[in-house]
Scaffold this motif. Structure first.
Motif, PDB file in Angstrom:
ATOM      1  N   LEU A  42      16.795  48.407  86.716  1.00 13.12           N
ATOM      2  CA  LEU A  42      15.551  49.183  86.697  1.00 13.12           C
ATOM      3  C   LEU A  42      14.750  49.063  87.989  1.00 13.12           C
ATOM      4  CD1 LEU A  42      14.291  48.354  83.071  1.00 13.12           C
ATOM      5  CD2 LEU A  42      15.761  50.238  83.820  1.00 13.12           C
ATOM      6  N   ALA A  43      14.906  47.951  88.677  1.00 12.69           N
ATOM      7  CA  ALA A  43      14.132  47.712  89.896  1.00 12.69           C
ATOM      8  C   ALA A  43      14.751  46.533  90.624  1.00 12.69           C
ATOM      9  CB  ALA A  43      12.677  47.397  89.531  1.00 12.69           C
ATOM     10  N   VAL A  44      14.275  46.288  91.836  1.00 14.69           N
ATOM     11  CA  VAL A  44      14.711  45.084  92.553  1.00 14.69           C
ATOM     12  C   VAL A  44      13.556  44.084  92.478  1.00 14.69           C
ATOM     13  CG1 VAL A  44      15.369  44.134  94.785  1.00 14.69           C
ATOM     14  CG2 VAL A  44      16.293  46.334  94.048  1.00 14.69           C
ATOM     15  N   MET A  45      13.767  43.048  91.699  1.00 10.86           N
ATOM     16  CA  MET A  45      12.687  42.076  91.476  1.00 10.86           C
ATOM     17  C   MET A  45      12.518  41.176  92.701  1.00 10.86           C
ATOM     18  SD  MET A  45      13.313  41.116  87.502  1.00 10.86           S
ATOM     19  CE  MET A  45      15.067  41.305  87.341  1.00 10.86           C
ATOM     20  N   SER A  46      11.268  40.868  93.008  1.00  4.54           N
ATOM     21  CA  SER A  46      11.038  40.105  94.241  1.00  4.54           C
ATOM     22  C   SER A  46      10.346  38.759  94.012  1.00  4.54           C
ATOM     23  CB  SER A  46      10.209  40.939  95.221  1.00  4.54           C
ATOM     24  OG  SER A  46       9.007  41.358  94.608  1.00  4.54           O
ATOM     25  N   GLU A  47       9.303  38.744  93.179  1.00  4.68           N
ATOM     26  CA  GLU A  47       8.609  37.484  92.899  1.00  4.68           C
ATOM     27  C   GLU A  47       8.294  37.390  91.411  1.00  4.68           C
ATOM     28  OE1 GLU A  47       6.454  39.609  94.901  1.00  4.68           O
ATOM     29  OE2 GLU A  47       6.996  38.960  96.914  1.00  4.68           O
ATOM     30  N   PHE A  48       8.146  36.165  90.974  1.00 10.58           N
ATOM     31  CA  PHE A  48       7.838  35.938  89.557  1.00 10.58           C
ATOM     32  C   PHE A  48       6.639  35.013  89.421  1.00 10.58           C
ATOM     33  CE2 PHE A  48      12.464  36.182  90.133  1.00 10.58           C
ATOM     34  CZ  PHE A  48      12.679  37.409  89.544  1.00 10.58           C
ATOM     35  N   ILE A  49       5.865  35.261  88.375  1.00 12.43           N
ATOM     36  CA  ILE A  49       4.873  34.269  87.951  1.00 12.43           C
ATOM     37  C   ILE A  49       5.493  33.605  86.728  1.00 12.43           C
ATOM     38  CG2 ILE A  49       2.492  33.869  87.191  1.00 12.43           C
ATOM     39  CD1 ILE A  49       1.867  36.741  88.303  1.00 12.43           C
ATOM     40  N   LEU A  50       5.725  32.317  86.803  1.00 13.92           N
ATOM     41  CA  LEU A  50       6.421  31.621  85.724  1.00 13.92           C
ATOM     42  C   LEU A  50       5.507  30.605  85.048  1.00 13.92           C
ATOM     43  CD1 LEU A  50       9.858  31.030  87.493  1.00 13.92           C
ATOM     44  CD2 LEU A  50       9.287  32.806  85.828  1.00 13.92           C
ATOM     45  N   LYS A  51       5.600  30.581  83.749  1.00 10.89           N
ATOM     46  CA  LYS A  51       4.789  29.641  82.966  1.00 10.89           C
ATOM     47  C   LYS A  51       5.380  28.234  83.067  1.00 10.89           C
ATOM     48  CE  LYS A  51       4.938  29.534  78.319  1.00 10.89           C
ATOM     49  NZ  LYS A  51       4.748  30.040  76.957  1.00 10.89           N
ATOM     50  N   LEU A  52       4.509  27.259  83.197  1.00  8.68           N
ATOM     51  CA  LEU A  52       4.948  25.859  83.208  1.00  8.68           C
ATOM     52  C   LEU A  52       4.296  25.148  82.025  1.00  8.68           C
ATOM     53  CD1 LEU A  52       4.423  25.236  87.030  1.00  8.68           C
ATOM     54  CD2 LEU A  52       6.543  25.906  85.881  1.00  8.68           C
ATOM     55  N   VAL A  69      20.576  52.990  72.345  1.00  4.51           N
ATOM     56  CA  VAL A  69      21.209  53.024  73.669  1.00  4.51           C
ATOM     57  C   VAL A  69      20.714  54.237  74.451  1.00  4.51           C
ATOM     58  CG1 VAL A  69      23.415  53.277  74.888  1.00  4.51           C
ATOM     59  CG2 VAL A  69      23.235  51.675  72.975  1.00  4.51           C
ATOM     60  N   LEU A  70      20.576  55.372  73.752  1.00  2.00           N
ATOM     61  CA  LEU A  70      20.063  56.577  74.427  1.00  2.00           C
ATOM     62  C   LEU A  70      18.637  56.360  74.922  1.00  2.00           C
ATOM     63  CD1 LEU A  70      21.484  59.487  72.227  1.00  2.00           C
ATOM     64  CD2 LEU A  70      22.068  58.918  74.599  1.00  2.00           C
ATOM     65  N   PHE A  71      17.845  55.662  74.116  1.00  2.00           N
ATOM     66  CA  PHE A  71      16.460  55.353  74.511  1.00  2.00           C
ATOM     67  C   PHE A  71      16.472  54.528  75.812  1.00  2.00           C
ATOM     68  CE2 PHE A  71      12.575  52.763  74.287  1.00  2.00           C
ATOM     69  CZ  PHE A  71      11.629  53.757  74.111  1.00  2.00           C
ATOM     70  N   SER A  72      17.329  53.512  75.844  1.00  2.00           N
ATOM     71  CA  SER A  72      17.440  52.679  77.047  1.00  2.00           C
ATOM     72  C   SER A  72      17.903  53.522  78.228  1.00  2.00           C
ATOM     73  CB  SER A  72      18.442  51.541  76.817  1.00  2.00           C
ATOM     74  OG  SER A  72      17.992  50.689  75.803  1.00  2.00           O
ATOM     75  N   LYS A  73      18.851  54.429  77.964  1.00  2.00           N
ATOM     76  CA  LYS A  73      19.359  55.271  79.064  1.00  2.00           C
ATOM     77  C   LYS A  73      18.259  56.185  79.603  1.00  2.00           C
ATOM     78  CE  LYS A  73      24.323  55.301  78.300  1.00  2.00           C
ATOM     79  NZ  LYS A  73      25.519  56.019  77.889  1.00  2.00           N
ATOM     80  N   ARG A  74      17.365  56.619  78.707  1.00  2.00           N
ATOM     81  CA  ARG A  74      16.271  57.493  79.169  1.00  2.00           C
ATOM     82  C   ARG A  74      15.307  56.709  80.056  1.00  2.00           C
ATOM     83  NH1 ARG A  74      16.481  60.055  73.965  1.00  2.00           N
ATOM     84  NH2 ARG A  74      14.629  58.993  73.235  1.00  2.00           N
ATOM     85  N   ILE A  75      15.083  55.475  79.689  1.00  2.00           N
ATOM     86  CA  ILE A  75      14.221  54.634  80.552  1.00  2.00           C
ATOM     87  C   ILE A  75      14.870  54.493  81.922  1.00  2.00           C
ATOM     88  CG2 ILE A  75      13.286  52.299  80.898  1.00  2.00           C
ATOM     89  CD1 ILE A  75      13.021  52.087  77.843  1.00  2.00           C
ATOM     90  N   LYS A  76      16.154  54.159  81.905  1.00  2.00           N
ATOM     91  CA  LYS A  76      16.898  53.983  83.162  1.00  2.00           C
ATOM     92  C   LYS A  76      16.836  55.271  84.006  1.00  2.00           C
ATOM     93  CE  LYS A  76      20.448  52.712  85.940  1.00  2.00           C
ATOM     94  NZ  LYS A  76      20.188  51.909  87.133  1.00  2.00           N
ATOM     95  N   ALA A  77      17.081  56.413  83.366  1.00  2.00           N
ATOM     96  CA  ALA A  77      17.096  57.684  84.096  1.00  2.00           C
ATOM     97  C   ALA A  77      15.720  58.009  84.667  1.00  2.00           C
ATOM     98  CB  ALA A  77      17.566  58.804  83.178  1.00  2.00           C
ATOM     99  N   ALA A  78      14.678  57.605  83.933  1.00  2.00           N
ATOM    100  CA  ALA A  78      13.321  57.914  84.399  1.00  2.00           C
ATOM    101  C   ALA A  78      12.950  57.117  85.638  1.00  2.00           C
ATOM    102  CB  ALA A  78      12.321  57.632  83.281  1.00  2.00           C
ATOM    103  N   VAL A  79      13.358  55.860  85.670  1.00  2.00           N
ATOM    104  CA  VAL A  79      12.935  55.019  86.805  1.00  2.00           C
ATOM    105  C   VAL A  79      13.972  55.017  87.937  1.00  2.00           C
ATOM    106  CG1 VAL A  79      11.483  53.523  85.388  1.00  2.00           C
ATOM    107  CG2 VAL A  79      13.864  52.868  85.810  1.00  2.00           C
ATOM    108  N   PRO A  85      24.480  50.389  89.015  1.00  2.00           N
ATOM    109  CA  PRO A  85      25.015  51.361  88.046  1.00  2.00           C
ATOM    110  C   PRO A  85      26.169  50.785  87.226  1.00  2.00           C
ATOM    111  CG  PRO A  85      25.710  51.895  90.281  1.00  2.00           C
ATOM    112  CD  PRO A  85      24.685  50.806  90.404  1.00  2.00           C
ATOM    113  N   GLY A  86      26.245  51.245  85.996  1.00  2.00           N
ATOM    114  CA  GLY A  86      27.371  50.857  85.135  1.00  2.00           C
ATOM    115  C   GLY A  86      27.146  49.585  84.345  1.00  2.00           C
ATOM    116  N   LYS A  87      26.041  48.904  84.620  1.00  2.77           N
ATOM    117  CA  LYS A  87      25.796  47.641  83.923  1.00  2.77           C
ATOM    118  C   LYS A  87      24.980  47.876  82.643  1.00  2.77           C
ATOM    119  CE  LYS A  87      27.855  46.108  87.412  1.00  2.77           C
ATOM    120  NZ  LYS A  87      27.294  45.447  88.571  1.00  2.77           N
ATOM    121  N   ILE A  88      25.165  47.055  81.700  1.00  6.81           N
ATOM    122  CA  ILE A  88      24.513  47.048  80.384  1.00  6.81           C
ATOM    123  C   ILE A  88      24.832  48.299  79.557  1.00  6.81           C
ATOM    124  CG2 ILE A  88      22.410  46.713  79.047  1.00  6.81           C
ATOM    125  CD1 ILE A  88      21.053  45.625  81.477  1.00  6.81           C
ATOM    126  N   LEU A  89      24.492  49.460  80.129  1.00  2.00           N
ATOM    127  CA  LEU A  89      24.595  50.687  79.348  1.00  2.00           C
ATOM    128  C   LEU A  89      25.880  51.456  79.631  1.00  2.00           C
ATOM    129  CD1 LEU A  89      20.882  51.713  79.905  1.00  2.00           C
ATOM    130  CD2 LEU A  89      21.881  50.716  77.832  1.00  2.00           C
TER     131      LEU A  89
END
Lengths: 460, 429
Positions: free
Chosen positions: A203-213, A436-446, A454-458
């Protein structure tokens, strides 16, 4: 293939020394830890500054180039295999720990930071980051978030998703996006951080995280309980939880794995035991003492033939030496090791173990099983030789049968290894077509051009 | 070109060994080169993937594979940490032999290995000449370490701070052949090239220790290089020539142990010669097996066979920190013995450095081919040493001693670099 001009564009972003397109280099980015066929990328880029990431993503999107982000390449479901070729973006130079906040108990960290190093840095400040995947010595936090990695402490402390408070990322057009917050409570808008967790870079290229400790447990007690068979051990797991004791770790090993560990690591396990449980309770010292006693009593009442409670750190380490040696011991028996993570509700572990036994017989496979019994996350490990095509065909059939069995028991395809390429065709079976179609629509939108992993998960 | 059948046999062996790699990537956590470069081709898993490409699809671009395969210290950290027991070091040694057989040896390496090291008389004379004239080309820089730097711009030496060649090599003592004394033991002493020509004080310390403990000594001066440098460059011919020369010298085996003060040389006898013995006759292989059984590191011999008593550090004792050389600890399992040996010296108080068994970055010819990466790794080792505040650093491998001396001398540190046996010998009358 990437044209010379396009290659030069990448060179313009990260410098020539951080762009690799020699066949010999591409080979070493064609695989991950999944037993799947390798696929060569067209080009490998290694940014060391965040702004370079956005420019790389944009360049890929503008040119319709598939983009696969790779941390340590330790994932077990093919998530980092560049299955459509294209660009591999190495994240391991983006590895800064930007902030560890003791007062508010969170950390801000870049995607390529190594899990174990991060956990150690946090521990040095008296705090605790519980997720501990087996690959933590090399795996990156970006990979952990993308795959929603688990670990031995999952039963009490949960998995990666339970610690992600915020995710900053680059969308497919290269725009820098922020989501989540440093506050304990944050209900602003869509829960984007949790959408990113487990999305495997699609869905995106993640760069930084805020992580709970969290605060570290003040004390811990470990024990090893030996059982005559799988059923008594499985019943004990349920009995412990039913007694309202939640150990931080509750691990299981079958007879075959016990034999393998003893044959290799020689830690003093009885090879005639049907199975064993490795249990650790942690928390306040008084609570630990009470829970350890309770667990010991429950084990004995449920048919445990011997229990060894660690008296000190040395004995505690011995208990975990056996667990740490499980995969190594199995892996040394045959050339190829197929490690799965089919997961079932705790109460269904006996049924799953029976199914695994049946699968092993039906497909003439050697399967050793160990794993996180407390959360139903088993690791049936098939030992084979991938070069033997007939045998490997039986392995593939056996793996399918394992997924089928797990789903038939209300389980899941993956407790902690992700879906990637390996299990994408099973997604509809676990959820349903509409989901799965719902997930694919999210993927297609973003990601309308299907550039991001491509080709992963879905699947396709 | 080496014998084709021999190469095919090695290629098949390679295939059987690389198939065990699970590709888990755990080697990334311990590889000193990967820690600096972050490149997959620099870590064992990446190299193994390349070799799979080599053995399955035959040789499409052997030059590129060779280049990446050469970027390895052969420290064995990956093999020691591998969950599935992949013997990466063995794989890389065989792979280098195969690729070099296919591509041929570079002219420079041919000149060094086949023109010099395998011709001991010439090799010894050349270095004796070098010893005489080195003062004209170098300037002393650090009296504690005993290092110098080159006066001339030299692409081979660069900015390195070097240790001097000895005025008189250890072999200048002539062949020693004595009967067992009080200990009832007799040992062969394989001193290795660097101790012979540079660290003669280490060799003298070994002789002093052996004599003190009543150990009979067989130190033939016609011994030659153990062959590891040739093998690391894939030159099987030079390697086999050198091994054969040594088999002639030590073949009788009329000693209880064959000792070396060098982790790499001991590892050669104990592990590498038996591993790479397919080019030898049956009787030669038997001699190799005999020597493998008898090979022992000097620290292990002192601690395990002679036995030493621990001394409490005296007031004002100097502090010593210990670097665990890769071949000594990871290949031979010798580390506690070093501490035992040093513990016998009352003038030393031990202080552990962080990551004592992390590679120093030397790696023999790696240091020549990849000095920049080698230096980055070495500087971390230097920082760990300095952080202990020690007066002395002990390392049971002459190559590590050279690398650590270079790193510390360049940083201007005033910490002595010693072999443990030197520090032990100081305690003997």
């Amino acid at each position: 293939m990437v044209s010379q001009s396009l290659k030069q564009a990448f060179v313009g972003i990260v410098g020539a020394e951080n762009v690799m397109d020699a066949e010999a280099d591409k080979h070493s980015y064609s695989y991950d830890a999944a037993v799947l066929d390798p696929v060569l990328p067209a080009l490998v880029v290694r940014p060391s500054e965040m702004d370079q990431v956005g420019r790389i993503v944009k360049l890929c999107n503008d040119n319709g180039l598939p983009l696969t982000v790779r941390g340590a390449g330790s994932n077990l479901s093919g998530g980092t295999i560049p299955s459509k070729g294209g660009i591999v973006l190495l994240s391991n130079a983006l590895n800064k720990i930007l902030e560890v906040n003791e007062e508010d108990m969170y950390a801000v960290v870049q995607t390529g930071a190594i899990t174990a190093k991060f956990a150690a840095a946090v521990a040095a400040k008296g705090l605790f980051y519980p997720p501990d995947p087996g690959s933590q010595a090399v795996s990156t936090l970006g990979g952990n978030v993308a795959e929603n990695a688990g670990g031995l402490r999952g039963l009490k402390y949960g998995v990666t998703k339970d610690y992600v408070m915020g995710v900053n990322f680059f969308d497919v057009e290269g725009n820098y996006c922020k989501s989540g917050s440093k506050t304990v409570k944050c209900v602003t808008g869509l829960n984007i951080p949790q959408l990113m967790v487990g999305s495997e870079g699609t869905l995106a290229v993640m760069s930084e995280f805020i992580l709970k400790l969290v605060p570290p447990p003040q004390a811990a007690k470990s024990m090893m309980a030996i059982f005559p068979d799988i059923m008594t051990a499985s019943r004990t797991v349920s009995a412990i939880i039913a007694a309202k004791v939640v150990p931080c770790t509750l691990e299981f090993m079958d007879n075959f794995t016990i034999g393998a560990v003893e044959g290799f690591a020689k830690v003093g396990l009885p090879t005639d035991a049907g199975s064993l449980l490795l249990i650790e309770v942690d928390g306040h010292p008084a609570q630990v003492a009470e829970e350890a006693e309770k667990v010991e009593a429950i084990c004995k009442a449920n048919g445990c033939t011997r229990i060894q409670v660690a008296k000190d750190a040395v004995e505690r380490n011995k208990v975990w030496e056996a667990r740490r040696a499980a995969l190594s011991s199995l892996a040394r028996l045959r050339p190829t090791t197929v490690l799965e993570d089919a997961t079932v509700p705790r109460s269904k572990i006996p049924a799953m173990m029976q199914a695994l036994d049946k699968i092993a017989k039906e497909y003439k496979l050697t399967i050793g099983t160990f794993g996180h019994a407390g959360d139903g996350n088993l690791h049936p490990t098939i030992l084979c030789d991938r070069r033997d095509k007939e045998e490997f065909h039986r392995v593939e059939k056996g793996v399918d049968a394992i997924f089928e069995a797990a789903l038939g028991l209300d389980g899941t395809l993956s407790g902690e290894h992700g879906i990637g390429l390996a299990k994408s065709r099973w997604m509809e079976k676990e959820t349903n077509r509409a989901s799965v179609l719902f997930s694919k629509r999210i993927k297609a939108a973003v990601d309308p051009k299907n550039v991001l992993n491509p080709g992963k998960i879905l699947g396709e | 070109m080496a014998d084709l059948n021999h190469m095919l046999k090695l290629l098949n062996e390679l295939d059987d060994q690389i198939v065990g790699c699970m590709r888990c990537g755990m080697c990334q956590s311990v590889c000193p080169v990967f820690a600096e470069t972050g490149r997959e081709a620099d870590v064992a898993r990446g190299k193994i993937a390349l070799l799979e490409f080599l053995s399955h699809e035959m040789i499409k671009d052997a030059e590129a594979v060779k280049e990446r395969l050469d970027k390895c210290l052969l420290c064995g950290s990956c093999a020691a940490a591998c969950p599935s027991g992949v013997k990466a070091l063995d794989i890389f040694i065989k792979a280098r032999a195969i690729i070099t057989a296919y591509l041929g040896l570079s002219p420079v390496k041919k000149a060094i290995f086949r023109g010099m090291i395998t011709k001991p008389a010439l090799f010894n004379n050349l270095l004796a000449l070098g010893s005489k004239f080195q003062g004209f080309f170098t300037t002393p820089v650090n009296d504690i370490i005993g290092s110098s730097c080159s006066k001339l711009l030299s692409p081979l030496l660069g900015d390195r701070h070097l240790l001097s060649l000895a005025d008189k090599p250890l072999r200048g003592n002539g062949t020693i052949d004595t009967a067992p004394g009080l200990s009832g033991l007799r040992v062969a002493f394989f001193y290795g090239c660097v101790v012979d020509k540079m660290f003669t004080s280490v060799g003298e310390a070994v002789l002093k220790v052996l004599r003190h403990h009543g150990v009979g000594i067989y130190m033939p001066v016609d011994q030659v290089c153990c062959g590891v440098p040739s093998l690391a460059s894939g030159d099987l011919k030079s390697y086999e020539d050198l091994v054969r020369m040594n088999l002639k010298v030590f073949g009788k085996g009329d000693f209880d142990y064959i000792l070396t003060p060098c982790g790499t040389c001991t590892s050669a006898f104990h592990h590498i010669w038996p591993l790479m013995n397919s080019g030898f006759s049956q009787s030669e292989r038997e001699t190799i097996a005999m020597l493998a059984d008898k090979a022992m590191d000097i620290n292990a011999f002192i601690a395990d066979k002679l036995g030493v008593s621990k001394a409490e550090p005296a007031a004002g004792a100097k502090t010593v920190t210990i670097h665990d050389p890769c071949h000594l600890k990871k290949s031979l399992g010798v580390s506690g013995q070093v501490r035992t040996v040093l513990g016998a010296n009352p003038n030393l108080k031990q202080v552990e450095m962080a990551g004592s068994d992390v590679c120093c970055g030397c790696g023999g010819s790696f240091n020549l081919q990849h000095y920049s990466v080698s230096t980055k790794i070495g500087k971390k080792k230097r920082d760990s040493i300095v952080a202990t505040g020690a007066d002395v650093v002990a390392a049971g491998c002459p190559a590590c001693m050279m690398q650590i001396a270079d790193m510390m001398s360049q940083a201007g540190d005033r910490i002595a670099v010693k072999h443990p046996v030197e520090l032990y010998a100081q305690t003997l009358g």
